[in-house]
Design a protein around this motif. Structure first.
Motif, PDB file in Angstrom:
ATOM      1  N   ASP A 159      -1.449 -11.637  -0.667  1.00 53.37           N
ATOM      2  CA  ASP A 159      -1.903 -10.238  -0.540  1.00 53.37           C
ATOM      3  C   ASP A 159      -3.340 -10.201  -1.041  1.00 53.37           C
ATOM      4  OD1 ASP A 159      -2.117  -7.483  -0.374  1.00 53.37           O
ATOM      5  OD2 ASP A 159      -0.750  -7.058  -2.045  1.00 53.37           O
ATOM      6  N   HIS A 177      -0.102  -4.871  -8.860  1.00 53.36           N
ATOM      7  CA  HIS A 177       1.355  -4.975  -8.821  1.00 53.36           C
ATOM      8  C   HIS A 177       1.741  -6.438  -8.907  1.00 53.36           C
ATOM      9  CE1 HIS A 177       0.913  -6.416  -4.651  1.00 53.36           C
ATOM     10  NE2 HIS A 177      -0.032  -5.497  -4.544  1.00 53.36           N
ATOM     11  N   HIS A 234       5.606  -6.274  -3.551  1.00 50.66           N
ATOM     12  CA  HIS A 234       5.446  -5.438  -4.744  1.00 50.66           C
ATOM     13  C   HIS A 234       6.680  -5.635  -5.606  1.00 50.66           C
ATOM     14  CE1 HIS A 234       2.381  -2.281  -3.023  1.00 50.66           C
ATOM     15  NE2 HIS A 234       2.026  -3.524  -2.776  1.00 50.66           N
ATOM     16  N   SER A 254      -1.577  -8.624  -8.651  1.00 47.44           N
ATOM     17  CA  SER A 254      -2.834  -8.359  -7.963  1.00 47.44           C
ATOM     18  C   SER A 254      -3.793  -7.627  -8.887  1.00 47.44           C
ATOM     19  CB  SER A 254      -2.580  -7.531  -6.698  1.00 47.44           C
ATOM     20  OG  SER A 254      -2.130  -6.230  -7.030  1.00 47.44           O
ATOM     21  N   GLU A 297      -6.726  -5.127  -7.944  1.00 49.66           N
ATOM     22  CA  GLU A 297      -7.262  -4.504  -6.734  1.00 49.66           C
ATOM     23  C   GLU A 297      -7.856  -3.123  -6.959  1.00 49.66           C
ATOM     24  OE1 GLU A 297      -4.243  -3.380  -3.778  1.00 49.66           O
ATOM     25  OE2 GLU A 297      -2.749  -4.433  -4.977  1.00 49.66           O
ATOM     26  N   GLU A 307      -9.378  -7.115  -3.632  1.00 50.89           N
ATOM     27  CA  GLU A 307      -8.111  -7.526  -4.239  1.00 50.89           C
ATOM     28  C   GLU A 307      -7.947  -9.039  -4.234  1.00 50.89           C
ATOM     29  OE1 GLU A 307      -4.659  -6.519  -1.860  1.00 50.89           O
ATOM     30  OE2 GLU A 307      -3.300  -6.837  -3.554  1.00 50.89           O
TER      31      GLU A 307
END
Ligand SMILES: [Mn+2]
Length: 355
Positions: A224, A288, A295, A315, A317, A331
């Motif tokens: 992510d 998260h 998540h 993360s 971000e 991120e």
């Protein structure tokens, strides 16, 4: 059955004062048993007690062949919770936050002596600290994400649409071993001011910000990452906002270390953006947790008074979203080490204007 992981969960059950729990989420079940079962509307439940005793209850359509755990199957014509209801102990029973209320209410009707409580913490706390194999899987999937983001930014050209590039990201993921396709967030100009704008037919135009928030599971573990670039030209305000978000991201990453609170990391990034005058436009938490779910715990927000521990993956971000104008988010994923963190994403964060 992963005995080492089950042992960590039963240890956590004792700490949480839970004698018995039900685990039902696809990813938590996979984490503990190695079985990947997507039950949709049907019932699956792994029962665990604090002594490590396990039982598995599931619809026979899942075709479970697991040998180590006593298995109780039902058919579509049975009451799915009946066998479970016959075997749980009375009193407190921890229930996975994702277990459907139709099963929970069914169980409560059959067993009024059982007191259901929210019971996800023992598994969540175990999953929060990644083991070696998980860390390696997260590194691999983020390395692929670095490659994909570089390719997609290179394909940002005159006439390109958000949804066209989002589809292209999915194609690149599939070519590189992703488990599936996903919703990719490609946001041009004012669309970028909505943190979760879902790519539509908007065409890129000169002066737009272009945010790529791209994420997918590869061998079950998610990557992510978000990068924001500018198309043809960049205004002084866009430059100011970009550099502020970049500084918030990089400063937070530099200062992460075990022992501080997750809320402190959120504050480091938020204070930079607030001092820069854009605090009210940073509208979400800093990050998260990530792993088998995109998540998952831990939450990296102002409310997360949990100590940072080695092995946590999450993360970082920060973003600034200016309605009607543009948005910037940067991120990366990080894994906490003994004395800092490893930033998994290596893709450039230098301000980039696509010619
Ligand atoms: Mn994210």
């Amino acid at each position: 059955m992963n005995k080492e992981r089950i042992a960590r969960v039963t240890e956590n059950m004792k700490k949480e004062g839970l004698e018995q729990i039900i685990v039902s989420s696809t990813t938590s079940l996979f984490y503990l048993t190695g079985l990947w079962i997507a039950p949709h509307e049907r019932m699956i439940a792994l029962y665990l007690d604090a002594d490590g005793k396990a039982m598995l209850f599931g619809n026979e359509i899942f075709g479970i062949t697991e040998q180590e755990i006593p298995l109780y199957t039902h058919t579509d014509s049975d009451n799915p919770v009946k066998q479970l209801a016959e075997r749980v102990k009375g009193g407190k029973l921890g229930i996975d936050k994702f277990w459907s209320s139709k099963f929970l209410i069914g169980l409560m009707e059959l067993r009024p002596d059982v007191k259901p409580v929210l019971g996800s913490a023992p598994v969540d706390l175990a999953r929060m600290i990644k083991d070696k194999a998980e860390i390696e899987a997260l590194r691999k999937s983020s390395a692929i994400n670095d490659m994909v983001v570089k390719t997609i930014i290179g394909e940002l050209k005159e006439g390109r649409r958000e949804n066209e590039l989002a589809a292209r990201v999915n194609q690149l993921y599939l070519e590189n071993g992703a488990d599936c396709e996903g919703t990719q967030l490609v946001c041009f100009g004012a669309n970028g001011a909505d943190p979760h704008h879902d790519g539509d037919s908007t065409v890129i135009k000169a002066g737009d910000s272009a945010t790529f928030d791209i994420f997918i599971p590869i061998n079950r573990y998610w990557c992510d990452m978000t990068r924001t670039v500018f198309f043809k030209e960049v205004s002084a305000k866009q430059r100011e906002v970009y550099e502020l978000v970049k500084r918030a991201n990089e400063t937070a990453e530099k200062l992460i270390k075990p022992g501080m609170l997750l809320s402190d990391i959120d504050k480091i990034a938020r204070d930079i953006i607030t001092e820069g005058g854009y605090g009210k436009y940073f509208t979400h938490r800093l990050g998260h947790g990530i792993g088998l779910d995109c998540h998952e715990p831990p939450d990296v927000s102002g409310a997360s008074n949990v100590a940072v521990q080695p092995g946590m993956a999450f993360s970082v971000e920060p973003g600034i979203y200016l309605p009607g104008e543009f948005g910037v988010r940067i991120e990366d994923l990080v894994i906490v080490t003994e004395d800092g963190c490893e930033v998994l994403n290596k893709a450039s964060k230098e301000l980039t204007v696509i010619e």
